[in-house]
Write an enzyme that holds these catalytic residues in place. Structure first.
Site, PDB file in Angstrom:
ATOM      1  CE1 TYR A   1       3.570  -7.120   4.194  1.00 55.13           C
ATOM      2  CE2 TYR A   1       3.167  -9.412   4.806  1.00 55.13           C
ATOM      3  CZ  TYR A   1       3.260  -8.421   3.837  1.00 55.13           C
ATOM      4  OH  TYR A   1       3.047  -8.742   2.518  1.00 55.13           O
TER       5      TYR A   1
ATOM      6  CG  ASP B   1      -1.987  -1.032   1.202  1.00 51.39           C
ATOM      7  OD1 ASP B   1      -2.319  -1.496   0.091  1.00 51.39           O
ATOM      8  OD2 ASP B   1      -2.503  -1.383   2.279  1.00 51.39           O
TER       9      ASP B   1
ATOM     10  NE  ARG C   1      -5.206  -2.024   3.567  1.00 52.46           N
ATOM     11  CZ  ARG C   1      -6.066  -1.837   2.560  1.00 52.46           C
ATOM     12  NH1 ARG C   1      -7.126  -1.065   2.728  1.00 52.46           N
ATOM     13  NH2 ARG C   1      -5.872  -2.422   1.397  1.00 52.46           N
TER      14      ARG C   1
ATOM     15  CG  ASP D   1      -5.567   2.521   5.626  1.00 43.64           C
ATOM     16  OD1 ASP D   1      -6.502   3.357   5.661  1.00 43.64           O
ATOM     17  OD2 ASP D   1      -4.966   2.257   4.570  1.00 43.64           O
TER      18      ASP D   1
END
Length: 303
Positions: free
Chosen positions: A73, A45, A179, A87
């Site tokens: 991550y 993103d 997310r 987000d």
């Protein structure tokens, strides 16, 4: 018409900053290296940071092996708020005063480990009847996205800066949406949640610590110094067994025909790659002393 540029092959591991899209990073890398062809192995993103592995030239043929590899991550979840984008870029659509304890969070993480079913965020690049979900969502349409399987190798609570925030680390397979993990964990804990910070720390064999910054790419653009940051095409094949081939076998493989290889611990039907003098010749299926190629590499000779 043929695209202009250098026939340069290899990987450039970029430590992507927050802001640019993954496509913008690829375009900058292609321009900076004067490369004819480039692509990336897994979108980040715009506001996410970390590993964006950019493949140049013949290395684009190895992109699927990085895309399919495990990735890790670290991300921060804001508890107590849900947003329409999952987000911090979106609008807050629900709030809660509930704040789970660390033990409650750790207990909740177990439901998101292993083979899970995940519904991608409505603001995502998933296609619905040929349209991107985020376009439909921006147009105000009520987007329905089907759940899809995701392998989560590990999901850990690594920090709790304050009662409103938790820092998690996840290792997962292809197609995972961090997310969605934040959204679904917040829902499961009865407190809502969304991602405020996301960083990909490694992807397959590539680590963020080894990545090059966009500032360095711009500083060294169109110079031999930037070429020095290129990593071999072969690193994209790290998860496949390597089989050495004879010069005669290499010629056959490069022409798309089965070629003789020296097998070690591979079995009949395994996918593997053949090399000559350490350089990738082809990827294919091993059968009875030969590799049957599915992808052939035409790398120019090193200078």
């Amino acid at each position: 018409m043929a695209r202009k540029g250098r026939d340069i092959s290899g990987w450039l591991v970029v430590d992507k900053p927050a802001g640019p899209t993954s496509t913008a990073v690829v375009n900058k890398v292609r321009w900076a290296l004067g490369a004819k062809k480039a692509g990336h192995a897994g979108t980040l993103d715009p506001e996410a940071t970390g590993v964006l592995a950019v493949a140049l030239g013949e290395a684009t043929k190895t992109v699927p092996y990085i895309t399919d590899a495990l990735k890790a991550y670290t991300f921060t979840v804001r508890l107590g708020q849900a947003t329409n984008t999952d987000d911090a870029e979106g609008e807050v659509i629900a709030t809660s005063d509930t704040r789970p304890t660390d033990d409650e969070i750790k207990g909740g993480l177990g439901d998101f480990i292993g083979e899970i079913m995940q519904v991608p965020p409505k603001f995502s690049a998933v296609k619905i009847d040929g349209e991107r979900a985020y376009k439909l969502a921006r147009d105000g349409e009520d987007v329905e996205i089907a759940a899809r399987p995701l392998w989560v190798e590990e999901l850990l609570l690594v920090d709790r800066p304050d009662e409103d925030h938790v820092v998690l680390e996840m290792t997962c397979g292809k197609g995972g949406y961090v997310r969605a993990i934040a959204r679904d964990l917040g829902h499961a804990l009865g407190c809502h949640g969304h991602v405020t910070r996301l960083r990909r720390i490694w992807s397959g064999p590539f680590e963020a610590g080894d990545g090059i910054s966009m500032e360095t790419i711009e500083e060294l653009a169109r110079t031999p110094e930037l070429d020095a940051y290129l990593r071999p095409l072969e690193e994209g094949l790290a998860d496949l067994p390597e089989l050495k081939c004879t010069p005669e076998g290499a010629v056959r493989l490069r022409n798309g025909n089965p070629g003789m290889v020296f097998a070690s611990d591979v079995e009949y039907g395994d996918e593997a790659w053949a090399s000559l003098d350490g350089r990738a010749v082809a990827v294919g299926t091993y059968k009875a002393g030969q590799l049957h190629p599915s992808r052939v590499f035409n790398q120019s000779e090193p200078a």
